[in-house]
Structures are given as structure tokens and as C-alpha cells.
Design an enzyme around this catalytic site. Structure first.
Site, short mmCIF file in Angstrom:
data_model
loop_
_atom_site.label_atom_id
_atom_site.label_comp_id
_atom_site.label_asym_id
_atom_site.label_seq_id
_atom_site.Cartn_x
_atom_site.Cartn_y
_atom_site.Cartn_z
N SER A 1 0.22 -5.22 10.33
CA SER A 1 0.56 -6.14 9.25
C SER A 1 1.73 -7.06 9.64
CB SER A 1 0.92 -5.32 8.02
OG SER A 1 1.06 -6.17 6.92
N HIS B 1 -9.60 -3.59 13.24
CA HIS B 1 -8.57 -4.23 12.40
C HIS B 1 -8.11 -5.47 13.14
CE1 HIS B 1 -4.44 -4.10 10.23
NE2 HIS B 1 -5.30 -4.85 9.59
N LYS C 1 -2.44 -11.96 12.55
CA LYS C 1 -3.90 -12.00 12.57
C LYS C 1 -4.43 -13.15 11.71
CE LYS C 1 -4.36 -7.82 10.92
NZ LYS C 1 -2.93 -7.53 10.86
N THR C 2 -3.95 -13.20 10.46
CA THR C 2 -4.45 -14.21 9.53
C THR C 2 -4.00 -15.60 9.97
OG1 THR C 2 -4.45 -12.60 7.74
CG2 THR C 2 -4.47 -14.92 7.09
N LYS D 1 -8.43 -2.22 1.59
CA LYS D 1 -8.21 -1.38 2.75
C LYS D 1 -8.90 -0.02 2.60
CE LYS D 1 -6.16 -3.52 6.14
NZ LYS D 1 -5.52 -4.74 6.00
N ARG E 1 1.29 -12.48 -1.61
CA ARG E 1 -0.04 -12.62 -1.00
C ARG E 1 -0.93 -13.61 -1.71
NH1 ARG E 1 -1.79 -9.40 3.62
NH2 ARG E 1 -0.21 -7.79 3.86
N ASP F 1 -9.25 -10.35 9.11
CA ASP F 1 -8.68 -9.00 9.06
C ASP F 1 -9.58 -7.82 9.45
OD1 ASP F 1 -6.18 -7.64 8.37
OD2 ASP F 1 -7.27 -6.76 6.72
N ARG G 1 0.82 -1.21 0.00
CA ARG G 1 0.00 0.00 0.00
C ARG G 1 0.86 1.26 0.00
NH1 ARG G 1 -1.94 0.56 4.43
NH2 ARG G 1 -1.23 -1.36 5.41
#
Ligand SMILES: Nc1ncnc2c1ncn2[C@@H]1O[C@H](COP(=O)(O)OP(=O)(O)O)[C@@H](O)[C@H]1O
Ligand SMILES: C=C(OP(=O)(O)O)C(=O)O
Ligand SMILES: [Ca+2]
Ligand SMILES: [Mn+2]
Length: 652
Positions: free
Chosen positions: A352, A334, A356-357, A315, A436, A371, A170
Site C-alpha cells: 500500500s 497484488h 501501483k495505482t 480486499k 480514498r 490493484d 483495514r
């Protein structure tokens, strides 16, 4: 026996071909051919179905008030209006279907806007058609990508490998938000805020640039989809893009409408114009690079110029939810989220790369999402319909569910594969470290559909501490949870360059400063209230370094972190024995089943105790300096909570 079955089968076949008994052997002995020409034969291959023409071929309901024809026209008009040039006051002639295909529908819609005085609006663009590929299926999008987009390939397991171009992450510095009367009052502006202002007029310049670019193409992709599994708070989004890869990415990441929902879709609540291949004009006011991601909340639109990184769309919509949901007293988070067999819900906050994932995808629990979530009075709901996993160093052994989700339909961004076997090498970071995979959530076998759950029991804050001084797990008081939530700390290592690099501390309010739109204390107050009302426990889990900082120690084993998380879920940790650390004042358990006890206090794992003390103080100072900007704010209505939060940071 087996032999005779086989020979019988063959015999049958041969028999049918000799039925005609004229001594000539025919190979077309089955039912008579239905096609008279090759073209006709090809036309038989594809059964007419709904996805590309969601309105046309479905049998019309007995109660429908308009004809299918009218509905088709309305839909095309809606898309033409979306793509309208605001300076020429007209929408393009929109036609459905692939321009390369003969069977393209001939229905045309052309929208003229009469809110301004009629003007001379003839230009080349009004003479051409804009072909719209509407809500294509993954298979159709694969064909589009492979035929027309460079860098699109099938991997050995059937995923679609793509390249996102020059941008592989990003671009937060290129994000702009229109500042008008309302947003000036409502949003968080200034130091630390992700919202960099632009004016309405500049937004329109970029919007026109994107729309003109999109209309100049042979075809554009349009996705009409939903955000948020909470039926009362569903948001309708339309994504207009130029690449099949973008359309497939959003197909996977947003919630996919049923046929019926699509028929009744109507006007979207928000529209993204993704003209990512085309740069913005750097002579335009407020533009500091050729990339611009512009949000206009009043117009309910977002424009993307100069970046093809697909995460920007995902996002961008998340930012929108961070604006819309708090207005409805719903907290946007988030975080990842999962639920145990007994209905115990856990949230996983973190920046990031903190896990989390990875940690919400747990074979023993139901996945609600990886997410982006909402916490309303009814419980939690996932905003999205898919997951976006990091795949650098992905291994089948450590992360089997994510590994198996990479198959037909999954978008694999920027990975490297063998030219011949098309097997992906997940350790290869030649294109980027940020490789990704984007897949629909149902590709995870124990995903909970619909993705909603009751109020959370545990709130887990993940930090990847490359300084190696935070304990692998600590139990937090409510004030400490708020302190660490507002701080939003992580320290990842810069990259994989040679030599030992200093870990870089990052503080990102609410573990997502790049996406929040209001002041962090607004979200923090809501979280405190919800945790208090529902008796949720806060935890801080370090998924980063142990035994020394980056370069000396090593990252905590994923298997250990999973055991820690298991002990939180099961309730084992809630009732464990604790001792308090110095400086940060964190409660750390003295033992956890299946984990060597000595690693629970990081001090034990550092061979050099002075270096540990020094590093601990260094990090504590960074926390203190970061929190200074928040000391003038009150959190919620409760003054005593604000005091407690301020006191819940490191003391030294
Ligand atoms: N102890 C650990 N806990 C969590 N993740 C770990 C750990 N050790 C290594 N990892 C790796 O770190 C990465 C975490 O990334 P991810 O879960 O995608 O983060 P996020 O979703 O928060 O951006 C994964 O590649 C995972 O394999
Ligand atoms: C999608 C993203 O989030 P995360 O790394 O938190 O999964 C991103 O930062 O682009
Ligand atoms: Ca993630
Ligand atoms: Mn994320």
C-alpha cells in the site's frame, strides 16, 4: 443576424401561446397536459426502467422457459434465502424497493428452511418486511446516501463524499478464517500468516448476528456483481450491506453486470454480509476486539462486523481469489497492470502506498487495472471493475487522470471539503492520512475494456524505501525477482507527526501477505514459472527516499519515477550499461534519458557516506532476518532455483 435568430425564436414561442385567439395569454400552450393530478405528474417524471427491477420490465425473450413473474419470485427467494436466519430456520419476508416510496413492489418472498426439524420460529423479525434495494444505480444510491446517511455530501465536482466511521483503514488483526478439515490442510497457518483461525460454530454466531442486524433494518442493499474479466474464470458475488455508500463502493469496484447477465445471475458463488455498523460480541470465542471480518470458504461467505471501512470488502474478495484461482493454476497478483500501444504488458507489485495505482494510471498506456489481477495461461485479467486511489496530496498537475476520474459516481472517503463551495482540500488529513477515491475503471480515459491483456513483458517490484538506500531502479535476475517478491519490502513513514521518526520496515510476502491464503512459496513458484516461460524481466523500483533517509533526504520526484518506468517500457533500460551495487548486488543503469545520472546510485546522493553505509547494512540485516523463515522451503520443483533465490539476497 444573430439578433434576428434570437428574436425569431422568442416570437415563435409567443405565437404559439396566442394561437387560441381568445385574447387570454396561456403559458401552457404546448401539448395538452397528460396528468390529472400532481401525483400522476410525478409518476410521469420517472420512466420505468430495469436497474431496480432488472427482471420485471425487460421484454421477455422468446426462448425463455419461465415467466417474468416466476423469475422475479425466484430472485426474491434467492435474496430471502441469503438473509435467512439459520437458528429460526426462516428467511425474512423480502420485498423490493424503498420503504419510503409508495410504488414499492408488493411481491413478497419468504423462505422457510426445512432441512432441520420444524421448530417454533415466531419472532418479531418474521412479522416485518425486509426491503431490498437491489443493484441500484449510482444516482439512486446518491439519493439514498444523502437522505439517510450522516456525513454524505456532494462535492463541487459531483463526487459523493462519505465518512467510513471510526475505522479509516483495514483491520488485519481482526480477520478470521474458519479452520476445518480442508482449510487446515490447504491454507497457510501460523507465524507470518494472515489467516487467524476461528471455528465453524463461532462463524455461525457472527453470521447470525450480522443477519439479524441486517433484517432488523428498514432496508438493505444487495449488489449482484462479478469478479475477474477472464470470462472462463468469472466469479459471481453478492454483497448485502446496510449503507448506500457500501453499495456504491462495490458497484464501482466490482465488475458491473449487463442487464442480461443479471437476469441469468442465479446463485452467487460467494456472499458478503456487511453489518459494519454493528459490533461483534467480544464475549464470543476468538474475538479480541469489537471488529471481526470472518471468512468461511466452505460456506462461501464473509461476515463483517464492527468496521465500515469499504476496502475491507474489496480486499476480502481479493483473499477469496487468492484461494480460488491457484486451485485452477491461475496466479492471483497484488499488482497494478497496464499495456503499451504495441501490446507490451507490465505488472506493478507493491505494498500500500508504493505507487501501483499512480504508476499503472499512465496517460500513454492502456490501463488494465490498478490493484488486483490474475495471470492465467491466456495472459492477464483484472479482477475488479474499478480503481481505489489514495488521494492525500492529490494534484491535478501530477496525476491528471486520477484527478479527472473524481466526478459524479465516484466515492470519496474521508476527505475534507469547504463547507460552502464543497471544494475538496486534498492536503487535509484531519480525518485520516488514508483518504480514498473509488471510481469505475472506465473513468480513466485509456482504460482497456474488457480489462485483459497478453502475458507480461516486465514485472516491476515497487518499494517505497524510506531508508533511502535502494537505487531508484535496478534490473533483477529471476532469482533476485523471487527473493524480493517473497520478501515484499517497503518502508513508509509512520505518519505526519512532528519530529523525525525512524522509518518502519515492512516485509509482506508476495507484496500482499494480508491477502494471500496459501503459503507464499506457492505463489512464488507460479510467478517464477510464468516469468521464465514468457521471458519477463524483473525490476526493482524505489519510489521512496533519495539523498538520505526520511528526515534528511526527500521522496524521489514522481516525474523521475515516471521517466524510469517509461525507459523500462520502451526497452531502453534492457540494453543500458549496468554496474553492480555492494551488499544487495543490484544491477543499476549508469544513465537514463531525462534523469540526472548521479541519482541512479543512491550512495552519490548521500552527503554523509558513513551514514549511508551504516543504513545500508541496517536494511540488509532486516532483509536477512525476515528471510530466515523462508530458508526451509523449496520453491517449485526446481531445487537449483531455490538455492539461487537464497543466494540472491544481500551479501555482507
Ligand atoms: N516517486 C513516486 N512514485 C510513486 N508514487 C509517488 C511518488 N512520489 C509520491 N508518490 C505518491 O505516493 C502515493 C502512491 O500511492 P498509490 O499509487 O495509491 O499506491 P498503491 O496503489 O500501491 O497503494 C500517491 O499518493 C503518489 O502521489
Ligand atoms: C485497498 C487497499 O490497497 P492499496 O493501498 O494497495 O491500494 C488497502 O490496503 O486498503
Ligand atoms: Ca491502490
Ligand atoms: Mn492495493
Amino acid at each position: 443576424m444573430a439578433d434576428s435568430i434570437i428574436s425569431n425564436g422568442f416570437a415563435k414561442k409567443i405565437n404559439t401561446s396566442t394561437k387560441q385567439g381568445n385574447g387570454v395569454c396561456h403559458d401552457d400552450s404546448s401539448s395538452p397536459i397528460k396528468a390529472q393530478t400532481i401525483d400522476e405528474l410525478h409518476s410521469l417524471q420517472k420512466k420505468r426502467s430495469t436497474p431496480t427491477t432488472p427482471i420485471g420490465s425487460a421484454p421477455s425473450s422468446a426462448f425463455s422457459l419461465i415467466t417474468e413473474e416466476d423469475r422475479q419470485r425466484q430472485q426474491l427467494q434467492s435474496i430471502s434465502a441469503t438473509l435467512a436466519s439459520l437458528t429460526r430456520e426462516t428467511g425474512p419476508k423480502v420485498v423490493k424497493g424503498d420503504p419510503a416510496r409508495k410504488e414499492t413492489s408488493t411481491k413478497v418472498a419468504h423462505v422457510a428452511h426445512h432441512q432441520y426439524a420444524p421448530a417454533i420460529n415466531i419472532s418479531d423479525s418474521s412479522l416485518k418486511f425486509t426491503h431490498v434495494l437491489y443493484n441500484l444505480s449510482p444516482a439512486e444510491l446518491y439519493e439514498q446516501a444523502i437522505r439517510y446517511e450522516k456525513g454524505s455530501f456532494l462535492t463541487s465536482v459531483g463526487a459523493l463524499a462519505t465518512l467510513s466511521g471510526a475505522k479509516t483503514g483495514r483491520s488485519p488483526k481482526d480477520k478470521r478464517v474458519v479452520k476445518d478439515e480442508n482449510t487446515e490442510r490447504e491454507l497457510w497457518w501460523g507465524k507470518g500468516s494472515p489467516n487467524i483461525e476461528m471455528d465453524e460454530h463461532t462463524f455461525m454466531i457472527n453470521r447470525e448476528r450480522a443477519v439479524d442486524y441486517l433484517n432488523s433494518l428498514d432496508k438493505v442493499f444487495v449488489n449482484d456483481q462479478f469478479l475477474n474479466w477472464d470470462p472462463e474464470n468469472k466469479i459471481k458475488v453478492r454483497i448485502v450491506s446496510a449503507r448506500a455508500y457500501h453499495s456504491l463502493f462495490m458497484h464501482n469496484m466490482c465488475i458491473r453486470p449487463t442487464e442480461e447477465e443479471l437476469e441469468n445471475f442465479g446463485t452467487p458463488d460467494f456472499t458478503i454480509y456487511n453489518a459494519g455498523q454493528f459490533p461483534c460480541n467480544r464475549f464470543t470465542h476468538y474475538m479480541t476486539s469489537s471488529t471481526s471480518i470472518d471468512v468461511n470458504l466452505a460456506r462461501k461467505e464473509m461476515v463483517i462486523l464492527g468496521t465500515q471501512y469499504a476496502g475491507e470488502m474489496k480486499k476480502g474478495l481479493f483473499s477469496l481469489m487468492h484461494y480460488l484461482m491457484p486451485k485452477r493454476h491461475i496466479l492471483s497478483l497484488h499488482s497494478g497492470c497496464n499495456m503499451g500501444k504495441d501490446g507490451d504488458v507490465a505488472l506493478f507489485f507493491g505494498l500500500s502506498g508504493t505507487g501501483k495505482t499512480t504508476l499503472s494510471t499512465d496517460h500513454n498506456r492502456y490501463l488494465i487495472g490498478d490493484d488486483e489481477h490474475c495471470w492465467s495461461n491466456n495472459g492477464v485479467s483484472n479482477i475488479e471493475g474499478g480503481c481505489y486511489a489514495k488521494c492525500i496530496d492529490l494534484s491535478r498537475e501530477k496525476e491528471p487522470d486520477i484527478w479527472n476520474a473524481i466526478k459524479f459516481g465516484t466515492v470519496l472517503e474521508n476527505v475534507v471539503f469547504d463547507e460552502h463551495t464543497r471544494e475538496v482540500d486534498y492536503s487535509d488529513n484531519s480525518v485520516t492520512e488514508n483518504t480514498r477515491a473509488a471510481y469505475p475503471i472506465e473513468y480513466i480515459p485509456n482504460a482497456l475494456i474488457p480489462c485483459v491483456g497478453p502475458h507480461p513483458k516486465n514485472v516491476i517490484l515497487l518499494a517505497c524505501d524510506a531508508f533511502g538506500v535502494l537505487p531508484p531502479v535496478s534490473k533483477l535476475s529471476l532469482a533476485q525477482t523471487m527473493y524480493h517478491f517473497i520478501s515484499g519490502y517497503t518502508a513508509l513513514v509512520a505518519g505526519t507527526e512532528d519530529g523525525i521518526k525512524e522509518p518502519q520496515a515492512t516485509f509482506s510476502a508476495c507484496f500482499g501477505a494480508a491477502f494471500i491464503m496459501l503459503h507464499p512459496t506457492k505463489y512464488a513458484a507460479m510467478l517464477a514459472e510464468k516469468m521464465q516461460n514468457h521471458g519477463a524481466t524483473g525490476w526493482l523500483v524505489n519510489t521512496g527516499w533519495s539523498g538520505g533517509r526520511y528526515g534528511y533526504g526527500s521522496r524521489i520526484k514522481l516525474s523521475y519515477t515516471r521517466k524510469i518506468i517509461d525507459a523500462i517500457h520502451s526497452g531502453e533500460l534492457l540494453n543500458a550499461n549496468y554496474c553492480k551495487t555492494k551488499v544487495f548486488g543490484l544491477e543499476i543503469p549508469t544513465a537514463i534519458e531525462g534523469i540526472p545520472s548521479e541519482i541512479l546510485d543512491p550512495m552519490n546522493t548521500w552527503p554523509d557516506k558513513d551514514a549511508y553505509d551504516e543504513t545500508l547494512l541496517k536494511l540488509a540485516n532486516l532483509f536477512k532476518n525476515n528471510f530466515e523463515t523462508f530458508t526451509n522451503y523449496k520453491i517449485g520443483e526446481d531445487n537449483s532455483l531455490t538455492e539461487e533465490i537464497l543466494a540472491a539476497g544481500p551479501i555482507f
